[in-house]
Design a protein around this motif. Structure first.
Motif, PDB file in Angstrom:
ATOM      1  N   ALA A  97      -5.646  -1.302  -2.482  1.00 14.57           N
ATOM      2  CA  ALA A  97      -4.402  -0.558  -2.256  1.00 14.57           C
ATOM      3  C   ALA A  97      -4.238   0.564  -3.273  1.00 14.57           C
ATOM      4  CB  ALA A  97      -3.209  -1.510  -2.326  1.00 14.57           C
ATOM      5  N   ASP A  98      -4.610   0.311  -4.514  1.00 10.79           N
ATOM      6  CA  ASP A  98      -4.519   1.347  -5.557  1.00 10.79           C
ATOM      7  C   ASP A  98      -5.398   2.547  -5.196  1.00 10.79           C
ATOM      8  OD1 ASP A  98      -2.821  -0.241  -6.985  1.00 10.79           O
ATOM      9  OD2 ASP A  98      -4.270  -0.829  -8.520  1.00 10.79           O
ATOM     10  N   VAL A  99      -6.613   2.261  -4.758  1.00 14.03           N
ATOM     11  CA  VAL A  99      -7.546   3.342  -4.440  1.00 14.03           C
ATOM     12  C   VAL A  99      -7.085   4.107  -3.204  1.00 14.03           C
ATOM     13  CG1 VAL A  99      -9.914   3.887  -3.771  1.00 14.03           C
ATOM     14  CG2 VAL A  99      -9.498   2.167  -5.519  1.00 14.03           C
ATOM     15  N   VAL A 100      -6.639   3.386  -2.176  1.00 11.51           N
ATOM     16  CA  VAL A 100      -6.205   4.034  -0.933  1.00 11.51           C
ATOM     17  C   VAL A 100      -4.989   4.923  -1.186  1.00 11.51           C
ATOM     18  CG1 VAL A 100      -5.230   3.605   1.369  1.00 11.51           C
ATOM     19  CG2 VAL A 100      -7.187   2.263   0.563  1.00 11.51           C
ATOM     20  N   ALA A 101      -4.068   4.448  -2.033  1.00 14.22           N
ATOM     21  CA  ALA A 101      -2.877   5.247  -2.332  1.00 14.22           C
ATOM     22  C   ALA A 101      -3.253   6.553  -3.030  1.00 14.22           C
ATOM     23  CB  ALA A 101      -1.905   4.435  -3.194  1.00 14.22           C
ATOM     24  N   ARG A 102      -4.330   6.526  -3.827  1.00 11.84           N
ATOM     25  CA  ARG A 102      -4.763   7.739  -4.536  1.00 11.84           C
ATOM     26  C   ARG A 102      -5.565   8.678  -3.636  1.00 11.84           C
ATOM     27  NH1 ARG A 102      -6.577   4.062  -8.517  1.00 11.84           N
ATOM     28  NH2 ARG A 102      -8.761   4.598  -8.089  1.00 11.84           N
ATOM     29  N   ASP A 103      -6.310   8.101  -2.682  1.00  9.70           N
ATOM     30  CA  ASP A 103      -7.289   8.912  -1.945  1.00  9.70           C
ATOM     31  C   ASP A 103      -7.438   8.353  -0.536  1.00  9.70           C
ATOM     32  OD1 ASP A 103      -9.372  10.582  -1.196  1.00  9.70           O
ATOM     33  OD2 ASP A 103     -10.896   9.459  -2.299  1.00  9.70           O
ATOM     34  N   VAL A 140      -7.543  -3.314   5.242  1.00  8.59           N
ATOM     35  CA  VAL A 140      -6.667  -2.532   4.376  1.00  8.59           C
ATOM     36  C   VAL A 140      -7.222  -1.114   4.246  1.00  8.59           C
ATOM     37  CG1 VAL A 140      -5.655  -2.365   2.068  1.00  8.59           C
ATOM     38  CG2 VAL A 140      -6.102  -4.620   3.081  1.00  8.59           C
ATOM     39  N   GLY A 141      -6.391  -0.124   4.459  1.00  6.82           N
ATOM     40  CA  GLY A 141      -6.824   1.228   4.139  1.00  6.82           C
ATOM     41  C   GLY A 141      -6.942   2.200   5.286  1.00  6.82           C
ATOM     42  N   GLY A 142      -6.891   1.712   6.541  1.00 11.10           N
ATOM     43  CA  GLY A 142      -6.787   2.625   7.663  1.00 11.10           C
ATOM     44  C   GLY A 142      -8.081   3.150   8.246  1.00 11.10           C
ATOM     45  N   LYS A 143      -9.244   2.682   7.762  1.00 19.00           N
ATOM     46  CA  LYS A 143     -10.494   3.110   8.392  1.00 19.00           C
ATOM     47  C   LYS A 143     -10.724   2.291   9.654  1.00 19.00           C
ATOM     48  CE  LYS A 143     -13.484   4.721   4.633  1.00 19.00           C
ATOM     49  NZ  LYS A 143     -14.778   4.442   3.979  1.00 19.00           N
ATOM     50  N   VAL A 148       0.875  -1.167   0.000  1.00 17.48           N
ATOM     51  CA  VAL A 148       0.000   0.000   0.000  1.00 17.48           C
ATOM     52  C   VAL A 148       0.918   1.223   0.000  1.00 17.48           C
ATOM     53  CG1 VAL A 148      -1.868   1.215   1.172  1.00 17.48           C
ATOM     54  CG2 VAL A 148      -1.741  -1.277   1.288  1.00 17.48           C
ATOM     55  N   GLY A 149       0.964   1.932  -1.129  1.00 20.27           N
ATOM     56  CA  GLY A 149       1.950   2.985  -1.324  1.00 20.27           C
ATOM     57  C   GLY A 149       1.520   4.317  -0.743  1.00 20.27           C
ATOM     58  N   LEU A 150       1.960   4.580   0.476  1.00 18.55           N
ATOM     59  CA  LEU A 150       1.625   5.844   1.142  1.00 18.55           C
ATOM     60  C   LEU A 150       2.899   6.552   1.612  1.00 18.55           C
ATOM     61  CD1 LEU A 150      -1.469   4.653   3.219  1.00 18.55           C
ATOM     62  CD2 LEU A 150      -1.516   6.260   1.304  1.00 18.55           C
ATOM     63  N   GLY A 151       3.910   6.567   0.769  1.00 19.88           N
ATOM     64  CA  GLY A 151       5.153   7.269   1.104  1.00 19.88           C
ATOM     65  C   GLY A 151       5.814   6.668   2.323  1.00 19.88           C
ATOM     66  N   ASP A 152       6.132   7.520   3.319  1.00 18.09           N
ATOM     67  CA  ASP A 152       6.817   7.009   4.505  1.00 18.09           C
ATOM     68  C   ASP A 152       5.892   6.203   5.408  1.00 18.09           C
ATOM     69  OD1 ASP A 152       5.283   9.078   5.471  1.00 18.09           O
ATOM     70  OD2 ASP A 152       6.929  10.155   6.443  1.00 18.09           O
ATOM     71  N   ARG A 153       4.605   6.142   5.085  1.00 18.40           N
ATOM     72  CA  ARG A 153       3.667   5.312   5.843  1.00 18.40           C
ATOM     73  C   ARG A 153       3.208   4.106   5.032  1.00 18.40           C
ATOM     74  NH1 ARG A 153      -0.807   7.647   6.492  1.00 18.40           N
ATOM     75  NH2 ARG A 153      -0.423   9.254   4.957  1.00 18.40           N
ATOM     76  N   ALA A 154       3.946   3.787   3.985  1.00 19.00           N
ATOM     77  CA  ALA A 154       3.612   2.607   3.178  1.00 19.00           C
ATOM     78  C   ALA A 154       3.725   1.344   4.040  1.00 19.00           C
ATOM     79  CB  ALA A 154       4.548   2.516   1.984  1.00 19.00           C
ATOM     80  N   TYR A 155       2.938   0.342   3.688  1.00 21.53           N
ATOM     81  CA  TYR A 155       3.025  -0.922   4.430  1.00 21.53           C
ATOM     82  C   TYR A 155       2.701  -2.081   3.505  1.00 21.53           C
ATOM     83  CZ  TYR A 155      -2.055  -0.117   4.843  1.00 21.53           C
ATOM     84  OH  TYR A 155      -3.378   0.141   4.587  1.00 21.53           O
ATOM     85  N   ASP A 200     -12.157   9.567  -5.176  1.00 19.97           N
ATOM     86  CA  ASP A 200     -12.704   8.320  -5.719  1.00 19.97           C
ATOM     87  C   ASP A 200     -12.593   7.116  -4.790  1.00 19.97           C
ATOM     88  OD1 ASP A 200     -10.004   7.791  -6.011  1.00 19.97           O
ATOM     89  OD2 ASP A 200     -10.092   7.399  -8.174  1.00 19.97           O
ATOM     90  N   ARG A 201     -12.024   7.288  -3.593  1.00 21.01           N
ATOM     91  CA  ARG A 201     -12.106   6.173  -2.633  1.00 21.01           C
ATOM     92  C   ARG A 201     -13.560   5.863  -2.290  1.00 21.01           C
ATOM     93  NH1 ARG A 201      -8.663   4.931   2.978  1.00 21.01           N
ATOM     94  NH2 ARG A 201      -9.924   3.140   3.595  1.00 21.01           N
ATOM     95  N   ALA A 202     -14.414   6.862  -2.443  1.00 24.83           N
ATOM     96  CA  ALA A 202     -15.837   6.644  -2.178  1.00 24.83           C
ATOM     97  C   ALA A 202     -16.415   5.528  -3.043  1.00 24.83           C
ATOM     98  CB  ALA A 202     -16.613   7.937  -2.402  1.00 24.83           C
TER      99      ALA A 202
END
Length: 378
Positions: A232-238, A145-148, A11-18, A244-246
């Motif tokens: 993961a693609d959607v979470v990384a974008r939003d 996945v996604g942090g909610k 899940v590509g979130l920069g320094d918070r990627a996992y 569009d994560r909605a």
């Protein structure tokens, strides 16, 4: 799938990627994988009574192999555990164990335990490390996945919570073998959702291979990995659901209203079943609005029916509130913005889109048309 070769989805979130690791035998590798990423930490494991009976000993052995002696906090099973009272119990258990901010809180369970535990980890000491070990198909492909994170309120589902990304997700496919078939089906609804949003090839593959996914083996791991990549693609974008994560809420606005209408009674309706009915309703509503062909709605209904999922409101045991009351639950849903109704609708299989300012009158008319009482009357 070999224990030595889990599939890794980042899940590509920069320094918070996992990483999400998907494969068999991961409970026994949990200590090694956590210690590699969070060396020297102590841990609390939050689980429920059913999952503890099936998997806690294996996880404890895996943690101890990595040098982690966990404190265990056990909750009752079921959606009603996502409450303020149980949140307080988890928070108190973490504090009683004298865990520090840099230590780790581990969720071992399905979506309920993951959501509750993540919320607790997000607020204790203003945020602790969090690891998801999902034990249901629904949690492996969606909620882990996604942090909610969050809990329910009597006024609606998931209305209180925070975003907290985990440090790691371990999706052990072996644990799904102990899942009751109803729970596996419920998770499958979330898996099918990714095909219906924007992966028509995945939906077609599931139509052809769903029995193999249910049976286990490589198709199951393949389906879980594909769903995790999609999310993961959607979470990384939003990450914070401002755009569009909605789309990931396809079926959820109707589904959450039905869950609230049944008072979160898992004997009547579990979350994935609500999503299944919600997805069928979203496709049928899109057809009613002349956005999509009725053939697409029929195709979705046929697949949900084939796998044994409910797909219409009349499939829910017992009586439902009237259409006006269902609309009231929808307007309370957190996906409503400034009173405007937002739905995820579709132009066909794999062509979901965000529809804002949907007229409440159209929704009410559709609910009346779809309501079991109306159907019986008709």
């Amino acid at each position: 799938m070999s224990t030595d070769q889990p599939v890794t989805v980042e899940v590509g979130l920069g320094d918070r990627a996992y990483d999400i690791l998907i494969g068999s035998g991961l409970l026994l590798r949990a200590g090694e994988e956590i210690s590699r990423r969070l060396p020297g930490t102590r841990a609390a494991v939050v689980t429920d009574e059913n999952v503890a009976a099936a998997h806690l000993d294996t996880l404890k052995a895996g943690l101890e192999k990595g040098g982690i002696q966990p404190t265990v906090i056990t909750m009752p099973p079921g959606e009603k555990t996502k409450s303020f009272a149980h949140l307080e119990a988890v928070v108190d258990g973490i504090l009683a164990a004298r865990l520090e901010r840099g230590d780790v809180v581990i969720a071992l369970g399905g979506g309920v335990i993951g959501d509750l535990t993540g919320f607790a980890a997000g607020i204790v000491r203003r945020g602790m490390n969090f690891v998801q070990i999902p034990t249901s198909l629904l949690a492996q492909v969606d909620s882990s996945v996604g942090g909610k994170t969050g809990i329910n309120s009597p006024r609606g589902k998931n209305l209180v919570g925070v975003f907290l990304q985990p440090k790691l997700v371990l999706a052990d496919t072996e644990v799904l073998d102990t899942l009751p078939v109803r729970e596996f089906r419920a998770g499958y609804a979330e898996l099918a959702k990714y095909g219906l949003i924007d992966r028509p090839d995945l939906f077609a593959w599931l139509e052809a291979n769903w029995e193999k996914v249910f049976a286990g083996g490589p198709e199951r791991a393949q389906a879980i990995a594909e769903a995790c990549r999609a999310k993961a693609d959607v979470v990384a974008r939003d990450e914070f659901e401002t755009g569009d994560r909605a789309l990931l809420n396809l079926g959820h606005t109707f589904g959450h209203a039905l869950e609230a209408a049944t008072q979160y009674d898992g004997a009547r309706l579990v979350h994935g079943e609500g999503v299944a009915i919600g997805m069928a309703l979203a496709h049928r509503f899109s057809s009613r609005l002349n956005l999509a062909s009725p053939d697409d709605a029929a195709r979705v209904e046929a697949h949900l029916s084939a796998v044994g999922l409910p797909w219409r409101m009349s499939d829910i045991p017992g009586d439902l509130p009237d259409a006006e009351a269902l609309l009231a639950f929808i307007t309370q849903d957190k996906k409503v913005s400034r009173g405007a109704l937002t739905f995820i609708l579709t132009r066909g299989v794999g062509q979901a889109f965000i529809a804002k300012d949907v007229p409440a009158s159209e929704v009410l008319s559709f609910l009346r048309e779809s309501h079991p009482v109306s159907r019986k009357a008709g």
